[in-house]
Design an enzyme around this catalytic site. Sequence first.
Site, mmCIF file in Angstrom:
data_model
loop_
_atom_site.group_PDB
_atom_site.id
_atom_site.type_symbol
_atom_site.label_atom_id
_atom_site.label_comp_id
_atom_site.label_asym_id
_atom_site.label_seq_id
_atom_site.Cartn_x
_atom_site.Cartn_y
_atom_site.Cartn_z
ATOM 1 N N LYS A 1 46.469 22.842 62.524
ATOM 2 C CA LYS A 1 45.877 22.743 63.872
ATOM 3 C C LYS A 1 46.239 23.984 64.684
ATOM 4 O O LYS A 1 47.276 24.622 64.452
ATOM 5 C CB LYS A 1 46.341 21.485 64.612
ATOM 6 C CG LYS A 1 47.858 21.378 64.920
ATOM 7 C CD LYS A 1 48.336 22.151 66.146
ATOM 8 C CE LYS A 1 49.847 22.139 66.317
ATOM 9 N NZ LYS A 1 50.380 23.173 67.195
ATOM 10 N N ASP B 1 52.431 15.438 66.279
ATOM 11 C CA ASP B 1 51.195 16.056 65.777
ATOM 12 C C ASP B 1 50.607 15.328 64.570
ATOM 13 O O ASP B 1 49.534 15.699 64.090
ATOM 14 C CB ASP B 1 51.466 17.516 65.365
ATOM 15 C CG ASP B 1 51.860 18.398 66.554
ATOM 16 O OD1 ASP B 1 51.552 18.024 67.708
ATOM 17 O OD2 ASP B 1 52.464 19.457 66.318
HETATM 18 P P1 ATP Z 1 56.164 21.554 64.940
HETATM 19 O O1 ATP Z 1 55.280 20.580 64.188
HETATM 20 O O2 ATP Z 1 57.569 21.066 65.144
HETATM 21 O O3 ATP Z 1 55.525 22.139 66.142
HETATM 22 P P2 ATP Z 1 55.502 23.871 63.379
HETATM 23 O O4 ATP Z 1 54.096 23.460 63.303
HETATM 24 O O5 ATP Z 1 55.784 25.141 64.108
HETATM 25 O O6 ATP Z 1 56.429 22.751 63.961
HETATM 26 P P3 ATP Z 1 56.114 23.127 60.651
HETATM 27 O O7 ATP Z 1 55.498 23.941 59.571
HETATM 28 O O8 ATP Z 1 55.606 21.764 60.855
HETATM 29 O O9 ATP Z 1 56.129 24.019 61.964
HETATM 30 O O10 ATP Z 1 57.693 23.081 60.331
HETATM 31 C C1 ATP Z 1 58.649 22.635 61.252
HETATM 32 C C2 ATP Z 1 59.927 22.319 60.480
HETATM 33 O O11 ATP Z 1 59.712 21.100 59.774
HETATM 34 C C3 ATP Z 1 60.277 23.351 59.422
HETATM 35 O O12 ATP Z 1 61.217 24.261 59.887
HETATM 36 C C4 ATP Z 1 60.815 22.538 58.274
HETATM 37 O O13 ATP Z 1 62.207 22.640 58.204
HETATM 38 C C5 ATP Z 1 60.473 21.085 58.586
HETATM 39 N N1 ATP Z 1 59.649 20.412 57.546
HETATM 40 C C6 ATP Z 1 59.855 19.171 57.080
HETATM 41 N N2 ATP Z 1 58.933 18.842 56.160
HETATM 42 C C7 ATP Z 1 58.108 19.873 56.026
HETATM 43 C C8 ATP Z 1 56.963 20.105 55.236
HETATM 44 N N3 ATP Z 1 56.480 19.199 54.375
HETATM 45 N N4 ATP Z 1 56.343 21.291 55.381
HETATM 46 C C9 ATP Z 1 56.804 22.202 56.269
HETATM 47 N N5 ATP Z 1 57.918 22.034 57.019
HETATM 48 C C10 ATP Z 1 58.562 20.877 56.923
#
Ligand code: ATP
Length: 365
Positions: free
Chosen positions: A18, A192
């Site tokens: 997203k 999200d």
């Molecule tokens: P948020 O959803 O908190 O805004 P983001 O979109 O910036 O975060 P994500 O890629 O969702 O980032 O990763 C956030 C954190 O979630 C990562 O640092 C990671 O440690 C953790 N995490 C847990 N499970 C997963 C997964 N399946 N894939 C990616 N990250 C994960």
Amino acid sequence: MTTITRPAGTVSVRVPAKINLQLSVGPLRADGYHDVVTVYHAVALFDEITVSAADRTSVEVTGEGVASVPLGPTNLAVKAAAALAKATGRRSRSVSGGSSGRGSSVGSSGRGAAGGSGRSSFRGSSAGGSGGSSPRGSTAVKIEIRKRIPVAAGLAGGSADAAATLVACNELWRTGLSPSELAEIAANLGSDVPFALAGGTAVGLGRGEQLTTALAAGSYDWVLAFGATGLATPDVYAACDRLRAARKSGDGVPAATPPELSTELMAALRTGDPAEVGPLLSNDLQPAALSLQPLLRRALAAGKEHGALGAVVSGSGPTCAFLASDADAASELAVGITGAGVCRAVVQVTGPAPGACLVDSGIAT
Ligand code: ATP
């Protein structure tokens, strides 16, 4: 003709990243959270999750940013499978405990120790049970995550994997939950996650988990510029609070007000005209993200110089999203931003994309 044969008891689900067309953040609440008003937009950059019945739970991650993905019970996909199992009364199996890596090595924290792209895996403690499609069987499940959505990039990749796992396990276990029942479990997993189930373009209220589909016409051509390193969402919110506090005490700028949906943006989305939408992209977390990664300022400027109709940091960053007038303009924009040397990589994507959906199922009907 090539026929792809999936083993019986295997389900694959594709799920989009997203971006936020609007992200308005309210004041810090007493409980440490912030109310937000956001306009989510799913884009055609997909992770793929495959689940299959197994003797014990395991997670294997390949692709973009695997070194930063936790491989134990804190992986959001593992949490999603456990939450669905609990909600539907299946026997719960622990996924904590030691891990033995397949592919690249697994550190004691449960995180892979590999580089930016590769393979990491986790296997939980041994658990019996038949798994598969028995109605109230084991919850042990093998989860394979193919990541294309960068980690900690403001693109909700972890939430996407959680949403995909809910859909996949709902199919694998034949638990038969409706989309709204899955959305309820999703909301408890993360702000999200419900949107990753829904896809499209939607307004999110509360922590972002209260969704209403937005009346948006047409499709949009985007360029996404990925940062060299990620940003942790809590760090960005904390920086936002600090900046706001400094403004309050320093120059009399009023405190953050309750967030409101941009009626101008909603009207622009109804026209389907990217030239109307572009100038209305907004993100209250952008100054905070820029303060933590000053190079983002140059990335946003480079996009505008190369003809972007709008440029905004997505969510907590550091991904920058640039809106183009059409696919050709997006290609030119991608070349221009790449040439400016202000980011790790760029991709060209369209939106809106559908939410988590089944791409393959080896379940016999
Ligand atoms: P948020 O959803 O908190 O805004 P983001 O979109 O910036 O975060 P994500 O890629 O969702 O980032 O990763 C956030 C954190 O979630 C990562 O640092 C990671 O440690 C953790 N995490 C847990 N499970 C997963 C997964 N399946 N894939 C990616 N990250 C994960």
